[in-house]
Enzyme design. Structure first.
Site, PDB file in Angstrom:
ATOM      1  N   SER A 125       3.821   7.177   2.510  1.00  0.00           N
ATOM      2  CA  SER A 125       4.099   5.849   1.992  1.00  0.00           C
ATOM      3  C   SER A 125       2.786   5.116   1.769  1.00  0.00           C
ATOM      4  CB  SER A 125       4.963   5.066   2.963  1.00  0.00           C
ATOM      5  OG  SER A 125       4.207   4.728   4.105  1.00  0.00           O
ATOM      6  N   LYS A 126       2.907   3.920   1.222  1.00  0.00           N
ATOM      7  CA  LYS A 126       1.682   3.155   0.947  1.00  0.00           C
ATOM      8  C   LYS A 126       0.905   2.919   2.222  1.00  0.00           C
ATOM      9  CE  LYS A 126       5.282   2.604  -1.231  1.00  0.00           C
ATOM     10  NZ  LYS A 126       6.578   2.800  -0.583  1.00  0.00           N
ATOM     11  N   ARG A 127       1.648   2.852   3.312  1.00  0.00           N
ATOM     12  CA  ARG A 127       0.968   2.559   4.564  1.00  0.00           C
ATOM     13  C   ARG A 127       0.228   3.751   5.136  1.00  0.00           C
ATOM     14  NH1 ARG A 127       4.825   0.393   8.674  1.00  0.00           N
ATOM     15  NH2 ARG A 127       6.470   0.996   7.250  1.00  0.00           N
ATOM     16  N   THR A 128       0.427   4.919   4.535  1.00  0.00           N
ATOM     17  CA  THR A 128      -0.263   6.101   5.025  1.00  0.00           C
ATOM     18  C   THR A 128      -1.748   6.038   4.680  1.00  0.00           C
ATOM     19  OG1 THR A 128       1.779   7.234   4.489  1.00  0.00           O
ATOM     20  CG2 THR A 128      -0.014   8.594   5.231  1.00  0.00           C
TER      21      THR A 128
END
Length: 535
Positions: A305-308
């Site tokens: 995800s973008k948070r990765t």
RNA sequence: GGCCCCAUCGUCUAGCGGUCUAGGACGCUGGCCUCUCACGCCGGAAACAUGGGUUCGAGUCCCAUUGGGGUCACCA
């Protein structure tokens, strides 16, 4: 003969038993990638693969890996790689997403052979100065520009009795669903409109008639035979009431129209493959070879995800990763050359010649940013120095580290083998600028070096360096070692003081080289300045 | 829940019935090199999910279990 390879018989036993209505789609073109080159040329259709993202935001690494694999397969067999934009959900489409995709593909060096023309982009308001004019014979390559075609096919399916119009309202469907749940049934559309005849003039959707009790199977190029004994799905909408197609209709129509030979897509699509197969059957079209790729998860084991963090390609670029390294790394998630090979560093050309669907794994993988960094460092070290210099310059500029070409070039070889990403370059060389230094003074005193001793080292070093006939690396080397032994110190501890005095830091490129690049005057003034700083 | 996919060191993987006392890479770790940090070199710890079959022989084939994941929308 070669059909065997992918008609992997491992699932055969499970499937053989169902006699009723059993049907399997032959995929003879499977042999495309196992025939020797010469033979293939005479008998095979062109390999055409595509990347078909929906412009709903930013693609992450997993998406570009899919694109890269599709590209590799096409290039491996001298075929074409196309880009198609699947923007059939007006609400989810976000402006700028198409540009992002096109620019990222370009950064990765994944050339698109056919794709949206400039005019197509323009008509969507997606136009920018360097926008490429891809184009091709099977356009438009943007689904929202192909609406009449989907409608035409939907009408055909209705005429042939494979589909029907449905005017059930969302409220009706909702109520139906609630009732089913209350009765503990599987929720889903009951097929109410199947036997009604809804006129074309009333607002409606078009639904595809799903056969119940029907066995179906196909040969996935990666997983072998995948079989369903009964189709578990309800009559699914293929054309929305606003005239836009649903994914299932759009992919099938477009892959056919665009003569796609191999569909590489994420495994999340495996479950809907029966619908696509049925659509191909109803339309009398030959389905392409399907290859469902394993997913790439983040280090936490969950979906990327973008948070990765590093999962976004544009972020990787900004952080100083090299496209070649990223591609090399990412290709290793779920693919290996096989045949007992240990190789894991591949040039783009090697990847093209060694890539095969057989080498792709069934199991999902995890994206490991640490290994990516290692590999990026390796790629950086392998760069010709000039290349390293030119690639570093944008990062120096961004960090406002203003160095002349010659100065940076002189220190570059030493920096090159010390960084994993290009953003590490500026802080490693900024001591060469005229800026005032922030010195880590406290780190200076250790291993038998107190304030007095430090002063002594610095003073003596300044003296010796000033007297040097030539301010060369070897001369500095000899002189400084001389100072150390003269003061009864090992080089290590002695040089700590000098390093901090002149660069401000404890970690720098090699000392003598750094001094030489800085020049005698600045080295001396920095040393003297530091002496005054010691209490 | 129905259906489908998956399962070798922490991670990426090699392995396609015997050569596996399971190989490589990242990471971790001991050492060498050394002006710091890196690079490089040498060594180490670390895995076949479980249970049944098939077979002379199974990490490799089959089944089950367990555990992950996906999918069942007028989203893709």
């Amino acid at each position: 003969m070669c059909d065997e390879v992918h008609a992997a018989p491992r699932k055969e036993g499970k499937f053989r038993g169902s006699s009723r209505g059993s049907y399997s789609f032959a995929t003879p073109r499977v042999m495309v990638y196992i025939l020797p080159f010469k033979e293939r040329k005479q008998t095979m259709k062109e390999v055409r693969t595509r990347f078909a993202p929906s412009p709903t935001g930013f693609q992450h690494l997993g998406g570009f890996r899919t694109a890269f694999f599709a590209w590799l397969l096409a290039k491996r067999y001298g075929g074409k790689f196309l880009l198609r934009v699947e923007d059939t959900d007006q609400e989810r489409s976000v402006p700028g997403a198409i540009r992002f995709i096109i620019e990222e593909l370009a950064w990765f060096g994944i050339q698109v052979d056919e794709g949206p023309s400039r005019a197509e982009l323009k008509s969507l308001g997606e136009d920018w100065d360097e926008a490429p004019n891809l184009g091709g014979e099977c356009g438009p390559y943007i689904q929202s520009l192909r609406l009449p075609r989907y409608k035409e096919i939907a009408e055909q399916l209705i005429e042939k009795g494979f589909a029907y119009r449905c005017d059930c309202t969302p409220e009706m469907l909702e109520r139906e669903r609630n009732e089913q749940m209350a009765r503990k049934e599987q929720p889903g559309y009951s097929g109410y409109c199947r036997t009604r005849s809804v006129g074309a003039e009333t607002k409606h959707v078009v639904r595809f008639k799903m056969p119940q009790r029907r066995a179906l199977s196909f040969n996935d190029a990666i997983r072998g035979r995948v079989a369903w004994e009964t189709i578990p799905l309800r009559d699914t909408v293929i054309l929305k009431s606003d005239g836009f197609p649903m994914y299932h209709l759009a992919v099938v129509v477009d892959d056919h129209d665009m003569k796609i030979s191999h569909v590489l897509r994420g495994i999340e699509w495996l479950s809907s493959t029966p619908i696509h197969l049925l659509l191909y059957e109803a339309l009398g079209w030959e389905p392409p070879v399907f290859a469902h790729l394993p997913v790439v998860n983040g280090p936490d084991g969950k979906k990327l995800s973008k948070r990765t963090g590093a999962a976004k390609s544009s972020e990787l670029r900004e952080r100083g990763f090299l496209a070649e390294a990223v591609l090399n790394y990412v290709s290793l998630i779920g693919w290996a050359p096989g045949e007992g090979s240990d190789q894991e560093i591949f040039s783009r050309e090697e990847l093209i010649s060694k890539f095969s669907l057989e080498g792709i794994n069934e199991a999902s993988g995890v994206f490991d940013p640490v290994k990516l960094e290692w590999m990026n460092g390796l790629y950086i070290r392998n760069l010709p120095v000039e290349e390293f210099i030119s690639r570093s310059k944008p990062f120096l500029k961004l960090a406002e580290v203003d160095l002349s070409h010659d100065v940076f070039a002189a220190i570059a070889p030493h920096v090159q083998e010390r960084v994993k990403v290009l953003t590490e370059v500026p802080p490693m060389v900024d001591f060469l600028c005229e800026r005032p230094l922030q010195r880590q003074m406290d780190a200076m005193f250790q291993k038998g070096v107190d304030a007095a001793k430090a002063k002594e080292i610095l003073a003596r070093a300044a003296q010796v360096l000033e007297a040097l006939p030539e301010f060369s690396i070897t001369a500095i080397d000899q002189a400084l070692r001389g100072v150390a032994s003269e003061l009864g110190l090992k080089p290590g501890p002695a040089f700590v003081a000098l390093r901090i005095a002149v660069t401000g830091k404890t970690v720098t490129p090699p000392l003598f080289e750094s001094f030489a690049v800085l020049g005698r005057d600045r080295v001396l003034s920095r040393i003297r300045e530091t002496i005054g700083l010691i209490a």
